[in-house]
Design an enzyme around this catalytic site. Structure first.
Site, PDB file in Angstrom:
ATOM      1  CB  SER A 107      37.252  15.263  94.713  1.00 32.19           C
ATOM      2  OG  SER A 107      36.315  14.960  95.766  1.00 32.19           O
ATOM      3  CG  HIS A 160      33.028  18.077  93.900  1.00 40.05           C
ATOM      4  ND1 HIS A 160      32.765  16.801  92.888  1.00 40.05           N
ATOM      5  CD2 HIS A 160      33.730  17.452  94.646  1.00 40.05           C
ATOM      6  CE1 HIS A 160      33.419  15.949  93.431  1.00 40.05           C
ATOM      7  NE2 HIS A 160      34.077  16.118  94.553  1.00 40.05           N
TER       8      HIS A 160
END
Length: 196
Positions: free
Chosen positions: A96, A121
């Site tokens: 992330s 993501h």
């Protein structure tokens, strides 16, 4: 509990916590969730080492599941602001927001250990219960802007197109060290400590 290192000096014994001792060698540990206190500590260390000697590289070891976008971008902006090159070494995982930080190291000096993982993501956001429709629309627009900002950084850091990064970040996308190297987020997989 933080380990203590004891060194012999001409004045006798001197003890340090392990992180202070690593800082003497220009090593910063970025571990755990990215949040404001952790980011402030990393930023302070980056600024200190740059002020101490901006001609020497700083080594940022990364093992994080990600976290706060604003805290992470503050670290990235500081890495880009200082004169010293920041080498990034991923151990464990950079997921992330961690991928944005780790891939923002100096080009040619972004490393990963062989069994570490990367994960990209789209950013997550939400509104608490009882939120008005207008506030929800504002939050959704902000989330889209944030996603665009992060994907732009990831595209620049990897050499991939914005469209590819956007598609690849649609859902959790885990990558091995070799896949991360092929994608362009890192420059080398390190089997042993060969940093200069």
């Amino acid at each position: 509990m933080i380990p203590v290192v004891i060194e012999q000096t001409s004045r006798g014994e001197r003890s340090y916590d392990i992180y202070s001792r690593l800082l003497k060698d220009r090593i910063i540990m970025l571990t755990g969730p990215v949040e404001d206190n952790m980011a402030n500590s990393v930023i302070a260390q980056l600024l200190f080492l740059d002020a101490q000697d901006s001609t020497k590289d700083i080594y940022l070891y990364v093992n994080t599941p990600g976290g706060s976008v604003s805290a992470g971008l503050a670290i990235v902006d500081t890495m880009n602001f200082i004169k010293a090159d920041v080498q990034t070494i991923v151990m464990g995982m950079a997921a992330s927001m961690g991928t944005v930080i780790a891939s923002s190291g100096a080009k040619g000096k972004r490393f990963m250990l062989p069994n570490a993982e990367y994960m990209i993501h789209q950013p997550m956001g939400g509104t608490g219960g009882g939120t008005q429709q207008t506030d929800m629309a504002i939050a959704a627009e902000h989330l889209l802007k944030t996603r665009n900002t992060l994907e732009k950084i990831l595209a620049e850091n990897s050499g991939q197109s914005m469209e590819k990064v956007h598609a690849d970040a649609e859902r959790d996308n885990w990558m091995s060290a070799h896949e991360t190297l092929e994608y362009g987020f890192i420059d080398e997989i390190m089997a042993n400590n060969s940093l200069n």
